[in-house]
Design a protein around this motif. Structure first.
Motif, PDB file in Angstrom:
ATOM      1  N   ARG A  80       0.827  -1.201   0.000  1.00  0.00           N
ATOM      2  CA  ARG A  80       0.000   0.000   0.000  1.00  0.00           C
ATOM      3  C   ARG A  80       0.871   1.266   0.000  1.00  0.00           C
ATOM      4  NH1 ARG A  80      -4.832   0.229   4.381  1.00  0.00           N
ATOM      5  NH2 ARG A  80      -6.570   0.384   2.907  1.00  0.00           N
ATOM      6  N   SER A  81       1.809   1.335   0.950  1.00  0.00           N
ATOM      7  CA  SER A  81       2.542   2.597   1.122  1.00  0.00           C
ATOM      8  C   SER A  81       3.578   2.820   0.021  1.00  0.00           C
ATOM      9  CB  SER A  81       3.183   2.674   2.503  1.00  0.00           C
ATOM     10  OG  SER A  81       4.092   1.611   2.668  1.00  0.00           O
ATOM     11  N   THR A 124      -9.291  -2.138   3.939  1.00  0.00           N
ATOM     12  CA  THR A 124      -9.963  -2.717   2.775  1.00  0.00           C
ATOM     13  C   THR A 124      -9.169  -3.801   2.035  1.00  0.00           C
ATOM     14  OG1 THR A 124      -9.203  -0.708   1.695  1.00  0.00           O
ATOM     15  CG2 THR A 124     -11.530  -0.812   2.274  1.00  0.00           C
ATOM     16  N   PRO A 125      -7.841  -3.968   2.285  1.00  0.00           N
ATOM     17  CA  PRO A 125      -7.151  -5.052   1.561  1.00  0.00           C
ATOM     18  C   PRO A 125      -7.794  -6.404   1.888  1.00  0.00           C
ATOM     19  CG  PRO A 125      -5.531  -3.572   2.513  1.00  0.00           C
ATOM     20  CD  PRO A 125      -6.876  -3.188   3.096  1.00  0.00           C
ATOM     21  N   LEU A 126      -7.858  -7.259   0.881  1.00  0.00           N
ATOM     22  CA  LEU A 126      -8.552  -8.538   1.079  1.00  0.00           C
ATOM     23  C   LEU A 126      -7.959  -9.651   0.210  1.00  0.00           C
ATOM     24  CD1 LEU A 126     -12.081  -8.443  -0.651  1.00  0.00           C
ATOM     25  CD2 LEU A 126     -10.146  -7.104  -1.386  1.00  0.00           C
ATOM     26  N   ILE A 127      -8.245 -10.871   0.627  1.00  0.00           N
ATOM     27  CA  ILE A 127      -7.902 -12.056  -0.162  1.00  0.00           C
ATOM     28  C   ILE A 127      -9.218 -12.638  -0.674  1.00  0.00           C
ATOM     29  CG2 ILE A 127      -7.019 -14.445  -0.053  1.00  0.00           C
ATOM     30  CD1 ILE A 127      -4.674 -12.758   0.301  1.00  0.00           C
ATOM     31  N   LEU A 128      -9.218 -13.003  -1.956  1.00  0.00           N
ATOM     32  CA  LEU A 128     -10.416 -13.622  -2.522  1.00  0.00           C
ATOM     33  C   LEU A 128     -10.095 -15.034  -2.981  1.00  0.00           C
ATOM     34  CD1 LEU A 128     -10.242 -10.406  -3.799  1.00  0.00           C
ATOM     35  CD2 LEU A 128     -12.632 -10.995  -4.058  1.00  0.00           C
ATOM     36  N   ILE A 181      -6.845  -1.982  -1.964  1.00  0.00           N
ATOM     37  CA  ILE A 181      -7.636  -0.770  -2.159  1.00  0.00           C
ATOM     38  C   ILE A 181      -7.023   0.247  -1.203  1.00  0.00           C
ATOM     39  CG2 ILE A 181      -9.949   0.202  -1.827  1.00  0.00           C
ATOM     40  CD1 ILE A 181     -10.718  -2.947  -2.440  1.00  0.00           C
ATOM     41  N   PHE A 182      -6.889   1.474  -1.645  1.00  0.00           N
ATOM     42  CA  PHE A 182      -6.094   2.430  -0.867  1.00  0.00           C
ATOM     43  C   PHE A 182      -6.927   3.214   0.145  1.00  0.00           C
ATOM     44  CE2 PHE A 182      -3.510   1.149  -4.376  1.00  0.00           C
ATOM     45  CZ  PHE A 182      -2.236   1.079  -3.832  1.00  0.00           C
ATOM     46  N   HIS A 183      -8.210   3.456  -0.162  1.00  0.00           N
ATOM     47  CA  HIS A 183      -9.049   4.111   0.851  1.00  0.00           C
ATOM     48  C   HIS A 183      -9.532   3.046   1.835  1.00  0.00           C
ATOM     49  CE1 HIS A 183     -11.485   3.445  -2.883  1.00  0.00           C
ATOM     50  NE2 HIS A 183     -12.201   2.698  -2.047  1.00  0.00           N
TER      51      HIS A 183
END
Ligand code: AKG
Ligand code: FE2
Length: 181
Positions: A26-27, A70-74, A176-178
């Motif tokens: 992210r960063s 919001t980061p996720l694994i699908l 996702i960044f937000h």
């Protein structure tokens, strides 16, 4: 996913503190994407200016009560899919996001193509299939992007999704960044 009419499959959001690698993705991607996001907004005459440093952007989300990561694994199995959607989780939107494929097409799964659709004003939707290998990432617009027309730039509406898996298992990491409300 079925529960929310988003498709069929499993997804899990990370919680804070994020694993170091997710935090770093992210960063470290953010400054490059913020530069592009600022260009887009300038082209579209939107006043928002994204800060150069991710920490500052995240503070902005948190002040606006978007505090859930919001980061996720699908995970997709045979027959699973992800309907066309936009990852909007509140009023604060960072306009670019990234998805990384964690499985190998044809080896781990078949079908399950990543697709983007673009809706230009007064036109039929166009579709783009993004062929990924395991470990590849795709950076794409969350909801809108500028396109240059005869009379300057205008916005087009974007959605993304995944076509039905024909066999095997497919895993992805979504960045996702937000944050979410
Ligand atoms: O599984 C995919 O390729 C797409 C997942 C997704 O919708 C996302 O990362 O926002
Ligand atoms: Fe998504």
């Amino acid at each position: 996913m079925a529960r929310y009419n988003f498709g069929q499959g499993e997804y899990k959001y990370f919680t804070y503190p994020l694993p170091t690698i997710i935090e770093k993705l992210r960063s470290e991607f953010y400054p490059y994407l913020a530069h592009l996001a600022n260009q887009w907004y300038q082209q579209l005459n939107i006043e928002t200016l994204y800060p150069k440093v991710y920490r500052e952007y995240l503070q902005k989300c948190h002040i606006l009560e978007q505090t859930r990561p919001t980061p996720l694994i699908l995970k997709y199995e045979m027959g699973d899919y992800n309907c066309l959607h936009q990852d909007i989780y509140g009023t604060e939107i960072f306009p670019l996001q990234m998805t990384m494929l964690l499985s190998q097409p044809y080896q781990d799964f078949t079908g399950g193509e990543f697709v983007l659709t673009e809706q230009r004003p007064r036109m039929q939707s166009r579709v783009e299939v993004v062929s990924l290998h395991c470990g590849d990432g795709v950076i794409f617009p969350v909801s809108q992007r500028p396109i240059e027309g005869k009379r300057g730039f205008y916005r087009v509406n974007m959605r993304h999704g995944v076509s039905r898996l024909h066999s095997g298992n497919r895993y992805t990491l979504g960045i996702i960044f937000h944050d979410a409300r």
